[in-house]
Design a protein around this motif. Sequence first.
Motif, PDB file in Angstrom:
ATOM      1  N   SER A 137      37.289  41.826  50.822  1.00 36.77           N
ATOM      2  CA  SER A 137      37.428  40.403  51.117  1.00 36.77           C
ATOM      3  C   SER A 137      38.845  40.103  51.580  1.00 36.77           C
ATOM      4  N   MET A 152      43.142  36.646  48.613  1.00 35.02           N
ATOM      5  CA  MET A 152      42.830  35.425  47.894  1.00 35.02           C
ATOM      6  C   MET A 152      44.067  34.593  47.581  1.00 35.02           C
ATOM      7  N   TYR A 153      45.229  35.159  47.697  1.00 33.21           N
ATOM      8  CA  TYR A 153      46.451  34.487  47.289  1.00 33.21           C
ATOM      9  C   TYR A 153      47.194  33.945  48.503  1.00 33.21           C
ATOM     10  N   CYS A 206      48.546  29.643  41.249  1.00 33.87           N
ATOM     11  CA  CYS A 206      47.127  29.747  41.586  1.00 33.87           C
ATOM     12  C   CYS A 206      46.273  29.335  40.391  1.00 33.87           C
ATOM     13  N   HIS A 257      42.649  30.248  38.747  1.00 36.31           N
ATOM     14  CA  HIS A 257      41.510  31.171  38.745  1.00 36.31           C
ATOM     15  C   HIS A 257      40.356  30.460  38.054  1.00 36.31           C
ATOM     16  N   TYR A 280      36.399  30.400  36.947  1.00 32.30           N
ATOM     17  CA  TYR A 280      35.345  31.368  36.634  1.00 32.30           C
ATOM     18  C   TYR A 280      34.182  30.647  35.963  1.00 32.30           C
ATOM     19  N   GLY A 334      31.262  29.069  39.893  1.00 31.45           N
ATOM     20  CA  GLY A 334      31.507  30.279  40.663  1.00 31.45           C
ATOM     21  C   GLY A 334      32.912  30.805  40.404  1.00 31.45           C
ATOM     22  N   GLU A 335      33.166  32.008  40.815  1.00 29.04           N
ATOM     23  CA  GLU A 335      34.487  32.592  40.597  1.00 29.04           C
ATOM     24  C   GLU A 335      35.280  32.531  41.891  1.00 29.04           C
ATOM     25  N   ARG A 336      36.495  31.983  41.775  1.00 29.22           N
ATOM     26  CA  ARG A 336      37.346  31.886  42.955  1.00 29.22           C
ATOM     27  C   ARG A 336      38.801  31.765  42.530  1.00 29.22           C
ATOM     28  N   MET A 337      39.683  31.951  43.493  1.00 28.24           N
ATOM     29  CA  MET A 337      41.118  31.814  43.277  1.00 28.24           C
ATOM     30  C   MET A 337      41.616  30.762  44.257  1.00 28.24           C
ATOM     31  N   ASP A 338      42.192  29.682  43.725  1.00 30.78           N
ATOM     32  CA  ASP A 338      42.737  28.607  44.553  1.00 30.78           C
ATOM     33  C   ASP A 338      44.248  28.584  44.401  1.00 30.78           C
ATOM     34  N   CYS A 339      44.968  28.963  45.442  1.00 33.89           N
ATOM     35  CA  CYS A 339      46.430  28.951  45.424  1.00 33.89           C
ATOM     36  C   CYS A 339      46.900  27.751  46.237  1.00 33.89           C
TER      37      CYS A 339
END
Length: 83
Positions: free
Chosen positions: A21, A24-25, A32, A34, A36, A41-46
Amino acid sequence: MRLLAALLLSLGALCMTTPASAQMYDPRYPVCMHVYGELLGERMDCIFTSLQQCQASIAGNPATCLVNPFYAPRSGRPGRPER
């Protein structure tokens, strides 16, 4: 025959892997979030400039705030103007 078996085994292992993928950062932001869990859903928002800003956003949600390991602050010195 062993070569064919090894080739088929390697091909099977390759087909079972997931594609890589994108990163994510976001290197523009130092913090960020994280997220979960099954519902969100699982995601990383920075997208945060401080831990306090991130912590205010996650109140009541299954998430945690992390320092962005890829944060690249802008240089404080202005660059030389181009000619």
